[in-house]
Design a protein around this motif. Structure first.
Motif, short mmCIF file in Angstrom:
data_model
loop_
_atom_site.label_atom_id
_atom_site.label_comp_id
_atom_site.label_asym_id
_atom_site.label_seq_id
_atom_site.Cartn_x
_atom_site.Cartn_y
_atom_site.Cartn_z
N VAL A 94 -7.57 -0.57 -1.83
CA VAL A 94 -6.92 -1.35 -2.88
C VAL A 94 -7.94 -2.35 -3.45
O VAL A 94 -8.64 -3.02 -2.69
CB VAL A 94 -5.69 -2.10 -2.33
CG1 VAL A 94 -5.12 -3.06 -3.36
CG2 VAL A 94 -4.64 -1.11 -1.86
N VAL A 153 0.84 -1.20 0.00
CA VAL A 153 0.00 0.00 0.00
C VAL A 153 0.87 1.25 0.00
O VAL A 153 0.65 2.19 -0.78
CB VAL A 153 -0.95 0.00 1.21
CG1 VAL A 153 -1.66 1.34 1.34
CG2 VAL A 153 -1.97 -1.13 1.09
N PHE A 186 -5.70 -4.23 2.77
CA PHE A 186 -6.03 -3.84 1.39
C PHE A 186 -7.40 -3.18 1.30
O PHE A 186 -7.56 -2.14 0.67
CB PHE A 186 -5.96 -5.05 0.46
CG PHE A 186 -4.58 -5.62 0.28
CD1 PHE A 186 -3.50 -4.79 0.02
CD2 PHE A 186 -4.35 -6.99 0.35
CE1 PHE A 186 -2.22 -5.31 -0.16
CE2 PHE A 186 -3.09 -7.52 0.16
CZ PHE A 186 -2.02 -6.68 -0.09
#
Length: 446
Positions: A362, A334, A357
């Motif tokens: 993400v 990240v 995530f």
């Protein structure tokens, strides 16, 4: 109901399956995701659908004796867990690796239930394998092991009962030896194994299918972000079948794959991985990835696998093994600007990594959706075997592409329907569960 439902299911599963952390991890992820479904569908709670779906229909363990090239008798364990047949014959790979135990096979078989359901093909969930390690063994040793393994397994499988395929440690060579033994023992030529060689019933595009399918699924995630593969740096863990063909398809779409790995370490090639070299080392010579430096001396090789996630990239494709990508690695990805992660291996991201995530925005494709291309194409191989015909590479690839797009849409729509928009993990679990649960409800208490 929220915590009580999950805690109750997990207490029972934990008591019945102690010392099986991977299986418990897989069950918990699914149970947490499908809780909103159970709240809306009380008949599922009354008829114990979840309690039944977490319990395998059948667990088979057996002894596999074989003789090595020195004439010494070796003994391994064989496994086949037939988890759920509500929507079709059991379907799932065979894994030959020293780490294989009953818990690993149950985790893989449980995941397979929902993965197979998402493909929309009529196949149930199962998995199998052995703690045999084909690495360093001669072809004759592998053949003798496979023949011994199939001499027991053949009693429990069949084209309409259970159709195994390959997995880690089981490629075309192993499938061929097992298929030959099955045919000899049963005196029948049937589609009982998938991943077969083309001359004896295999499907074109099967070898490429899991990797290609992973990229097709990731493409839909990228489209949702209004972007694509062009110019993107990609890191792929592993260098087996899935990793190689994911790299091939990603490169064809304009990406640059800068790192790949095996169980010993990883290579970084800032000029872009030479995939022909990787294919030769891994598929022909069965060598180690550090030999890549013989071809590209300017590449960098690092012992150990975990550090591969420190390599900056826009897209990460973990394609090696379970729980290879932890919370710290996820945080590093990240921080380095990663926008999409899709799982080519089975459950390669820990729960902490997945949370990292999702919290960071993400795009995350869970294994049971993103790597379903392999088993989907195995189902296509079964169809071709049943019809006694063969489709072209382009026909199979087109069907695979459609299936992967549909899997993405199922996950997206289910996540939105249950108030978890963008969470494809929950969406995959819910969509797969609903299909299997509806079939179980229709078939009664069996």
């Amino acid at each position: 109901m929220s915590s009580t439902f999950v805690d109750s299911i997990m207490a029972t599963v934990t008591a019945r399956n102690p010392a099986e952390p991977e299986f418990l991890q897989a069950v918990k992820e699914v149970v947490e995701s499908i809780e909103p479904v159970i709240q809306k569908r009380p008949e599922m709670a009354k008829l114990k659908i979840v309690e039944r779906i977490v319990e395998p229909e059948r667990q088979i363990m057996f002894r596999v004796p074989w003789v090595d090239d020195q004439g010494n008798v070796q003994v391994n364990r064989g496994f086949r867990v037939q988890f759920n047949s509500a929507i079709g014959p059991y379907k799932g790979g065979l894994r030959f690796h020293p780490s294989v135990n009953l818990g690993i096979i149950k985790f893989l078989g449980f995941e397979q239930i929902f993965k197979n359901a998402l493909t929309t093909t009529p196949i149930g969930g199962g998995k199998g394998g052995s703690d045999f390690d084909p690495k360093g063994k001669s072809d004759m040793e592998v053949m003798r092991f496979c023949q011994s393994f199939m001499s027991e397994l053949f009693r429990h499988i069949g084209p309409d009962t259970d159709v195994p395929a390959g997995d880690i440690g089981v490629g075309g060579r192993e499938i061929g030896y097992m298929y030959g033994q099955y045919k000899k023992l049963t005196n029948s030529f049937t589609g009982v194994l998938t991943g077969k060689g083309i001359p004896y019933g295999g499907s074109l595009a099967r070898k490429e299918a899991t990797g290609y399918g992973l990229v097709y699924f990731t493409t839909k995630m990228l489209e949702a972000r209004n972007t694509d593969w062009k110019g993107k740096r990609v890191v792929i863990s592993g260098s087996g079948n899935v990793a190689i063909y994911a790299a091939e398809k990603a490169m064809s779409l304009g990406a640059t794959v800068v790192a790949m790995s095996d169980s010993n370490g990883y290579v970084v090639d800032e000029a872009g991985i030479d995939l022909n070299a990787i294919k030769r080392i891994k598929e022909v010579e069965r060598g180690r990835i550090k030999e890549y430096l013989d071809v590209r001396p300017k590449a960098v090789y690092t012992e150990g696998c975990a550090g591969i996630w420190t390599v900056p990239c826009a897209i990460a494709l973990p394609c090696a093994t379970q729980n290879e990508l932890d919370g710290n690695a996820a945080a590093t990805l990240v921080k380095n600007g990663c926008i999409a992660v899709a799982e080519g291996a089975n459950m390669p991201s820990t729960p902490e990594a997945v949370k990292t995530f999702l919290d960071a925005g993400v795009s995350f494709g869970p294994a049971k959706a993103a790597n379903a291309g392999g088993v989907a194409t195995s189902a296509l191989e079964m169809s071709q075997n049943s019809m006694r015909m063969a489709w072209s590479f382009e026909e199979v690839d087109a069907k695979l592409h459609t299936i992967m797009n549909n899997i993405y849409f199922q996950c997206r729509d289910a996540s939105e329907a249950y108030g978890m928009k963008g969470n494809l993990v929950a969406g995959a679990n819910i969509a797969g569960f609903l299909k299997v649960a509806e079939a179980m409800l229709a078939q009664g208490i069996v």
